[in-house]
Write an enzyme that holds these catalytic residues in place. Structure first.
Site, PDB file in Angstrom:
ATOM      1  N   ARG A 107      12.514 -70.809  93.808  1.00  0.00           N
ATOM      2  CA  ARG A 107      11.189 -71.120  94.368  1.00  0.00           C
ATOM      3  C   ARG A 107      11.234 -70.724  95.840  1.00  0.00           C
ATOM      4  NH1 ARG A 107       7.436 -76.453  93.807  1.00  0.00           N
ATOM      5  NH2 ARG A 107       7.060 -75.335  91.865  1.00  0.00           N
ATOM      6  N   HIS A 134       3.187 -68.022  89.715  1.00  0.00           N
ATOM      7  CA  HIS A 134       3.847 -69.218  89.187  1.00  0.00           C
ATOM      8  C   HIS A 134       3.876 -69.091  87.656  1.00  0.00           C
ATOM      9  CE1 HIS A 134       5.558 -73.061  89.039  1.00  0.00           C
ATOM     10  NE2 HIS A 134       4.584 -73.836  89.500  1.00  0.00           N
ATOM     11  N   GLN A 137       4.273 -72.143  85.196  1.00  0.00           N
ATOM     12  CA  GLN A 137       3.093 -73.004  85.043  1.00  0.00           C
ATOM     13  C   GLN A 137       2.144 -72.407  84.009  1.00  0.00           C
ATOM     14  OE1 GLN A 137       2.896 -75.913  87.111  1.00  0.00           O
ATOM     15  NE2 GLN A 137       1.466 -76.483  85.497  1.00  0.00           N
ATOM     16  N   ASP A 229      -6.520 -76.543  91.102  1.00  0.00           N
ATOM     17  CA  ASP A 229      -5.265 -76.726  91.840  1.00  0.00           C
ATOM     18  C   ASP A 229      -5.645 -77.217  93.239  1.00  0.00           C
ATOM     19  OD1 ASP A 229      -2.591 -76.663  92.546  1.00  0.00           O
ATOM     20  OD2 ASP A 229      -2.434 -74.488  92.660  1.00  0.00           O
ATOM     21  N   CYS A 269      -2.461 -77.954  87.895  1.00  0.00           N
ATOM     22  CA  CYS A 269      -1.056 -77.579  88.086  1.00  0.00           C
ATOM     23  C   CYS A 269      -0.191 -78.790  88.472  1.00  0.00           C
ATOM     24  CB  CYS A 269      -1.063 -76.522  89.182  1.00  0.00           C
ATOM     25  SG  CYS A 269       0.497 -76.045  89.829  1.00  0.00           S
ATOM     26  N   ARG A 297       6.084 -78.136  80.721  1.00  0.00           N
ATOM     27  CA  ARG A 297       6.932 -77.347  81.629  1.00  0.00           C
ATOM     28  C   ARG A 297       8.376 -77.372  81.116  1.00  0.00           C
ATOM     29  NH1 ARG A 297       5.567 -76.433  86.993  1.00  0.00           N
ATOM     30  NH2 ARG A 297       7.512 -75.261  86.964  1.00  0.00           N
TER      31      ARG A 297
HETATM   32  N1   CP Z   1       3.320 -77.705  89.357  1.00  0.00           N
HETATM   33  C1   CP Z   1       4.476 -77.632  90.020  1.00  0.00           C
HETATM   34  O1   CP Z   1       5.113 -76.548  90.130  1.00  0.00           O
HETATM   35  O2   CP Z   1       4.916 -78.828  90.499  1.00  0.00           O
HETATM   36  P1   CP Z   1       6.060 -79.050  91.577  1.00  0.00           P
HETATM   37  O3   CP Z   1       5.597 -78.371  92.853  1.00  0.00           O
HETATM   38  O4   CP Z   1       6.195 -80.531  91.719  1.00  0.00           O
HETATM   39  O5   CP Z   1       7.318 -78.402  91.076  1.00  0.00           O
END
Ligand code: CP
Length: 311
Positions: A107, A134, A137, A229, A269, A297
């Site tokens: 990330r 992403h 997601q 989001d 999200c 997820r």
């Molecule tokens: N939706 C998502 O990626 O959540 P986090 O930022 O908590 O990992």
């Protein structure tokens, strides 16, 4: 994996419809199998390095738990621990990690950093969110839609909010799988032109609809799913007042939901800022499947790990 089964998961654009569908059906099976039989040893002795430059609840926990439930292990590396690109080059970090672990989950702020990790690593790299995409997601949403709607082709997805990384990945998945995608956003918050152009090719190939509008009520008239989001993404904290002002008319609330057909789902999200982009009433309504998506997820990522790590 040929195109249907690439070595990395970076954007979803590198995959084709068959590969994405295979992952989504695998995620459904992985979930059912786990619910019936509990943890497995499918990734026994395998390790994942989790590089996180940004905070995370869902992504970190689901990747760690996924590795544990598949018999492997995950090692969380915080920004201060490895300072990717500062303490050493991204290429050197990718080379070193490839000698020890079986998969790198990253990330990062910059999308280029995940592209570079994928370029230099000799093990699979999974994008766990960048400033552009992403994909995990989007896969969790795909699984959730399969569970609730029993089909994907022809569904009308309406993303109400910023043309951000999550919107890009959902649009990419929709384009691949024959869904229609509408982004309803204030002017100036459209998806970047280069990304729109690339994603649009997927819709042209399928003959489905991909559009951006600047008014949410008409946009949801035929929606099977309304997605939203946060208005202010990670790294945009300095733009909070400006963005909250521009997005006021784009709140997902009961009034907006009432303009959508009966049976329209809502998702997010997460984390959500209740009272901003979505109201408590909608979050708590039966239409809202955001916690099903959060649960998925775990299973969608297990499907990705199994696909990338299978021998
Ligand atoms: N939706 C998502 O990626 O959540 P986090 O930022 O908590 O990992």
């Amino acid at each position: 994996m040929a195109k249907a089964n690439p070595k990395h998961l970076v954007t979803l654009m590198e995959m084709d419809a068959a590969g994405i569908l295979e992952l989504l059906h695998s995620a459904v099976e992985v979930k059912a199998k786990f619910q019936k039989m509990g943890p497995s040893q499918e990734l026994q002795g395998r390790s994942a390095a989790l590089i996180f430059e940004k905070p995370s609840l869902r992504t970190r926990v689901t990747f760690e738990v996924a590795m544990v439930q598949l018999g492997g292990a995950a090692i969380y590396l915080s920004p201060s621990q490895i300072a990717l690109g500062k303490r050493e080059t991204v290429a050197d970090a990718a080379h070193a990690l490839s000698r020890w672990v079986d998969v790198i989950v990253a990330r990062t702020f910059s999308h280029q950093m995940v592209e570079d990790l994928a370029r230099y690593a000799s093990v699979p790299v999974i994008n766990a969110l960048t400033d552009k995409y992403h994909p995990c997601q989007a896969l969790a949403l795909g699984q959730t839609l399969l569970e609730h709607k029993k089909r994907l082709e022809g569904l009308n997805l309406v993303f109400v909010g910023d043309g951000n990384n999550v919107a890009n990945s959902i649009a990419a998945m929709a384009g691949h799988l024959g869904m229609n995608f509408t982004l309803a956003c204030p002017r100036g918050y459209e998806q970047p032109e280069a990304i729109q152009k690339e994603i649009n090719r997927l819709f042209e190939k399928k003959g489905t609809s991909y559009r951006t509008v600047h008014e949410p009520v008409a946009a949801v008239a035929n929606a099977d799913l309304i997605y939203t989001d946060v208005w202010v993404s990670m790294g945009e904290e300095g733009r909070e007042a400006e963005k909250k002002d521009h997005f006021q008319a784009f709140q997902v609330n009961e009034e907006l939901l009432s303009k959508a057909p009966k049976g329209c789902l809502v998702s997010h999200c997460l984390p959500a800022h209740r009272g901003e982009e979505i109201t408590d009433a909608v979050m708590e309504s039966p239409a809202c499947v955001c916690f099903d998506e959060a649960e998925n997820r775990l299973h969608a990522q297990k499907a990705v790990l199994l696909a990338l790590l299978k021998k």
